[in-house]
Design a protein around this motif. Sequence first.
Motif, PDB file in Angstrom:
ATOM      1  N   PRO A   8       0.837  -1.203   0.000  1.00 40.32           N
ATOM      2  CA  PRO A   8       0.000   0.000   0.000  1.00 40.32           C
ATOM      3  C   PRO A   8       0.867   1.245   0.000  1.00 40.32           C
ATOM      4  O   PRO A   8       1.864   1.328   0.724  1.00 40.32           O
ATOM      5  CB  PRO A   8      -0.805  -0.133   1.299  1.00 40.32           C
ATOM      6  N   LEU A   9       0.496   2.208  -0.816  1.00 39.62           N
ATOM      7  CA  LEU A   9       1.292   3.417  -0.954  1.00 39.62           C
ATOM      8  C   LEU A   9       0.443   4.634  -0.656  1.00 39.62           C
ATOM      9  O   LEU A   9      -0.766   4.646  -0.903  1.00 39.62           O
ATOM     10  CB  LEU A   9       1.854   3.529  -2.373  1.00 39.62           C
ATOM     11  N   PRO A  10       1.039   5.711  -0.153  1.00 41.51           N
ATOM     12  CA  PRO A  10       0.283   6.935   0.094  1.00 41.51           C
ATOM     13  C   PRO A  10      -0.128   7.577  -1.216  1.00 41.51           C
ATOM     14  O   PRO A  10       0.533   7.389  -2.243  1.00 41.51           O
ATOM     15  CB  PRO A  10       1.292   7.815   0.843  1.00 41.51           C
ATOM     16  N   PRO A  11      -1.231   8.317  -1.230  1.00 41.39           N
ATOM     17  CA  PRO A  11      -1.657   8.970  -2.468  1.00 41.39           C
ATOM     18  C   PRO A  11      -0.650  10.022  -2.905  1.00 41.39           C
ATOM     19  O   PRO A  11       0.016  10.656  -2.080  1.00 41.39           O
ATOM     20  CB  PRO A  11      -2.994   9.621  -2.086  1.00 41.39           C
ATOM     21  N   VAL A  12      -0.511  10.176  -4.230  1.00 36.06           N
ATOM     22  CA  VAL A  12       0.382  11.196  -4.768  1.00 36.06           C
ATOM     23  C   VAL A  12      -0.255  12.562  -4.551  1.00 36.06           C
ATOM     24  O   VAL A  12      -1.434  12.763  -4.854  1.00 36.06           O
ATOM     25  CB  VAL A  12       0.628  10.958  -6.277  1.00 36.06           C
ATOM     26  N   ALA A  13       0.519  13.507  -4.046  1.00 40.13           N
ATOM     27  CA  ALA A  13      -0.008  14.840  -3.794  1.00 40.13           C
ATOM     28  C   ALA A  13      -0.396  15.517  -5.109  1.00 40.13           C
ATOM     29  O   ALA A  13       0.286  15.369  -6.124  1.00 40.13           O
ATOM     30  CB  ALA A  13       1.053  15.676  -3.074  1.00 40.13           C
ATOM     31  N   GLU A  14      -1.499  16.239  -5.063  1.00 38.54           N
ATOM     32  CA  GLU A  14      -1.954  16.936  -6.253  1.00 38.54           C
ATOM     33  C   GLU A  14      -0.954  18.028  -6.615  1.00 38.54           C
ATOM     34  O   GLU A  14      -0.442  18.736  -5.757  1.00 38.54           O
ATOM     35  CB  GLU A  14      -3.337  17.542  -6.023  1.00 38.54           C
ATOM     36  N   SER A  15      -0.701  18.185  -7.908  1.00 39.91           N
ATOM     37  CA  SER A  15       0.279  19.159  -8.363  1.00 39.91           C
ATOM     38  C   SER A  15      -0.011  19.512  -9.807  1.00 39.91           C
ATOM     39  O   SER A  15      -0.387  18.648 -10.603  1.00 39.91           O
ATOM     40  CB  SER A  15       1.688  18.564  -8.247  1.00 39.91           C
ATOM     41  N   PRO A  16       0.192  20.785 -10.162  1.00 42.92           N
ATOM     42  CA  PRO A  16       0.008  21.163 -11.565  1.00 42.92           C
ATOM     43  C   PRO A  16       1.179  20.745 -12.442  1.00 42.92           C
ATOM     44  O   PRO A  16       1.124  20.865 -13.656  1.00 42.92           O
ATOM     45  CB  PRO A  16      -0.106  22.696 -11.484  1.00 42.92           C
ATOM     46  N   HIS A  17       2.244  20.284 -11.821  1.00 40.96           N
ATOM     47  CA  HIS A  17       3.434  19.895 -12.581  1.00 40.96           C
ATOM     48  C   HIS A  17       3.092  18.737 -13.512  1.00 40.96           C
ATOM     49  O   HIS A  17       2.381  17.803 -13.133  1.00 40.96           O
ATOM     50  CB  HIS A  17       4.546  19.490 -11.612  1.00 40.96           C
ATOM     51  N   GLU A  19       4.623  16.238 -14.366  1.00 46.50           N
ATOM     52  CA  GLU A  19       5.093  14.931 -13.898  1.00 46.50           C
ATOM     53  C   GLU A  19       4.077  14.219 -13.024  1.00 46.50           C
ATOM     54  O   GLU A  19       4.176  13.011 -12.801  1.00 46.50           O
ATOM     55  CB  GLU A  19       6.412  15.121 -13.153  1.00 46.50           C
ATOM     56  N   ALA A  20       3.068  14.976 -12.532  1.00 50.19           N
ATOM     57  CA  ALA A  20       2.009  14.343 -11.753  1.00 50.19           C
ATOM     58  C   ALA A  20       1.290  13.285 -12.584  1.00 50.19           C
ATOM     59  O   ALA A  20       0.821  12.282 -12.044  1.00 50.19           O
ATOM     60  CB  ALA A  20       1.017  15.400 -11.257  1.00 50.19           C
ATOM     61  N   GLN A  21       1.210  13.501 -13.913  1.00 49.48           N
ATOM     62  CA  GLN A  21       0.603  12.489 -14.788  1.00 49.48           C
ATOM     63  C   GLN A  21       1.369  11.174 -14.697  1.00 49.48           C
ATOM     64  O   GLN A  21       0.786  10.088 -14.639  1.00 49.48           O
ATOM     65  CB  GLN A  21       0.624  12.963 -16.244  1.00 49.48           C
ATOM     66  N   TYR A  22       2.690  11.288 -14.705  1.00 45.52           N
ATOM     67  CA  TYR A  22       3.558  10.106 -14.640  1.00 45.52           C
ATOM     68  C   TYR A  22       3.447   9.410 -13.289  1.00 45.52           C
ATOM     69  O   TYR A  22       3.283   8.180 -13.212  1.00 45.52           O
ATOM     70  CB  TYR A  22       4.994  10.542 -14.908  1.00 45.52           C
ATOM     71  N   LEU A  23       3.512  10.181 -12.213  1.00 46.62           N
ATOM     72  CA  LEU A  23       3.461   9.594 -10.874  1.00 46.62           C
ATOM     73  C   LEU A  23       2.102   8.953 -10.597  1.00 46.62           C
ATOM     74  O   LEU A  23       2.021   7.889  -9.966  1.00 46.62           O
ATOM     75  CB  LEU A  23       3.769  10.655  -9.822  1.00 46.62           C
ATOM     76  N   ASP A  24       1.036   9.582 -11.091  1.00 43.06           N
ATOM     77  CA  ASP A  24      -0.293   8.994 -10.925  1.00 43.06           C
ATOM     78  C   ASP A  24      -0.391   7.661 -11.651  1.00 43.06           C
ATOM     79  O   ASP A  24      -0.943   6.685 -11.133  1.00 43.06           O
ATOM     80  CB  ASP A  24      -1.355   9.957 -11.448  1.00 43.06           C
ATOM     81  N   LEU A  25       0.161   7.612 -12.869  1.00 46.96           N
ATOM     82  CA  LEU A  25       0.152   6.369 -13.639  1.00 46.96           C
ATOM     83  C   LEU A  25       0.978   5.296 -12.925  1.00 46.96           C
ATOM     84  O   LEU A  25       0.564   4.131 -12.843  1.00 46.96           O
ATOM     85  CB  LEU A  25       0.698   6.624 -15.039  1.00 46.96           C
ATOM     86  N   MET A  26       2.121   5.673 -12.406  1.00 42.26           N
ATOM     87  CA  MET A  26       2.956   4.724 -11.665  1.00 42.26           C
ATOM     88  C   MET A  26       2.195   4.151 -10.479  1.00 42.26           C
ATOM     89  O   MET A  26       2.211   2.929 -10.240  1.00 42.26           O
ATOM     90  CB  MET A  26       4.241   5.418 -11.205  1.00 42.26           C
ATOM     91  N   ARG A 284       8.579  11.406  -3.615  1.00 38.24           N
ATOM     92  CA  ARG A 284       9.196  12.679  -3.979  1.00 38.24           C
ATOM     93  C   ARG A 284       8.188  13.603  -4.670  1.00 38.24           C
ATOM     94  O   ARG A 284       7.245  13.147  -5.305  1.00 38.24           O
ATOM     95  CB  ARG A 284      10.397  12.434  -4.903  1.00 38.24           C
ATOM     96  N   THR A 285       8.436  14.893  -4.572  1.00 37.56           N
ATOM     97  CA  THR A 285       7.566  15.901  -5.175  1.00 37.56           C
ATOM     98  C   THR A 285       8.278  16.527  -6.359  1.00 37.56           C
ATOM     99  O   THR A 285       9.408  17.027  -6.218  1.00 37.56           O
ATOM    100  CB  THR A 285       7.215  17.001  -4.155  1.00 37.56           C
ATOM    101  N   PRO A 286       7.666  16.518  -7.545  1.00 39.32           N
ATOM    102  CA  PRO A 286       8.310  17.114  -8.714  1.00 39.32           C
ATOM    103  C   PRO A 286       8.389  18.626  -8.609  1.00 39.32           C
ATOM    104  O   PRO A 286       7.591  19.254  -7.907  1.00 39.32           O
ATOM    105  CB  PRO A 286       7.402  16.684  -9.871  1.00 39.32           C
ATOM    106  N   GLY A 287       9.349  19.208  -9.301  1.00 38.78           N
ATOM    107  CA  GLY A 287       9.482  20.664  -9.288  1.00 38.78           C
ATOM    108  C   GLY A 287      10.481  21.126 -10.327  1.00 38.78           C
ATOM    109  O   GLY A 287      11.351  20.379 -10.759  1.00 38.78           O
ATOM    110  N   GLY A 288      10.338  22.375 -10.740  1.00 39.68           N
ATOM    111  CA  GLY A 288      11.265  22.925 -11.716  1.00 39.68           C
ATOM    112  C   GLY A 288      10.799  22.683 -13.134  1.00 39.68           C
ATOM    113  O   GLY A 288       9.944  21.833 -13.394  1.00 39.68           O
ATOM    114  N   GLN A 289      11.380  23.443 -14.060  1.00 36.41           N
ATOM    115  CA  GLN A 289      10.992  23.335 -15.465  1.00 36.41           C
ATOM    116  C   GLN A 289      12.218  23.467 -16.356  1.00 36.41           C
ATOM    117  O   GLN A 289      12.629  24.568 -16.732  1.00 36.41           O
ATOM    118  CB  GLN A 289       9.976  24.418 -15.829  1.00 36.41           C
ATOM    119  N   PRO A 290      12.870  22.342 -16.691  1.00 26.57           N
ATOM    120  CA  PRO A 290      14.041  22.415 -17.570  1.00 26.57           C
ATOM    121  C   PRO A 290      13.662  22.825 -18.987  1.00 26.57           C
ATOM    122  O   PRO A 290      12.550  22.546 -19.452  1.00 26.57           O
ATOM    123  CB  PRO A 290      14.586  20.984 -17.545  1.00 26.57           C
TER     124      PRO A 290
END
Length: 326
Positions: A8-17, A19-26, A284-290
């Motif tokens: 069981p894993l904790p829910p991914v925090a909501e984020s406009p980044h 990468e949230a699409q990727y983490l949600d899919l994972m 981990r929480t995504p951040g930044g925009q390369p």
Amino acid sequence: MTITAKIPLPPVAESPHWEAQYLDLMQRIWETGDERRDRTGVGTRSLFGATIRFDLSGGAMPLLTTKRVYWKTATRELLWFLTGETNIRTLCAQGVEIWTDWPLDRYRRETGEEIERADFSKRIVEDAAFAAQWGDLGPVYGKQWVDWPVFEPVGETTSGEALFRRRSQGINQIAQVIESLRNNPGSRRHIVEGWNVAELDAMALPPCHKTYQFHVADGRLSCILYQRSCDLGLGFAFNMWSLAALTRMIAQQCDLEPGEAVWMGGDVHLYLNHAALVEEQLSRTPGGQPVLSFARRPESIFDYRIEDFEVRDYTPQGHISAPVAV
């Protein structure tokens, strides 16, 4: 094979980044994916059908930030694809080992020698004859992209069966799609295909990222990639980067602005031995925009060099290692 219990894993925090699409899919795959045995014998959890979208405006690039992505390695692989080469020697000479495991596995099976990968790669680079014998992957990716085989009739046998000869140069799909984008941007046929059914058995690995379709709207170039099979934990990061980089390169060559990179996965999976990777990355929480800029505009799509790619503002979290299933 021992099947691990689902953790069981904790829910991914909501984020406009993005990468949230990727983490949600994972997370969805790890918690609800169908558990199955697979070709590698490791076992996976899998979902069928997924989409991730990324806006390339302003030079933005879809680099994962919840772990370090070695984008130069991915770019060197992409540039290698564009040469049409199929031997790992060029990659190994640059320190790129992402394709080495398949020839190494064949070498070990056929010779019985348990050579270390570093020693095998070194020998590939230093011994041209050895590389020719053991380093070729068959007609993978780049070969299909720039030299899709074409056969022409040359006569028939005494029994009336047709005889064909393979042309010395096949179809360059990359060059054709660029020409099509320049001259007929509204076409629905801007496609590069890697799934050559006649040659799949000759490939070390049939293409996973198999179909690219380009689309022009309002002067912006977008690309959809259909990927039949995706290792979300390891392979996706390179696949997404390469999709975006190729789109950016072709946009530059066609005097278009970058649009969207749209990734579509068929069988999207996580390997059962990637539990540590999944748990760590989801914490981990995504951040930044390369962003990516080009140092120059090469004469053609086939003239880019690694030095042409300049990435700024990429501050990822630490690398997460995990085993590759061959």
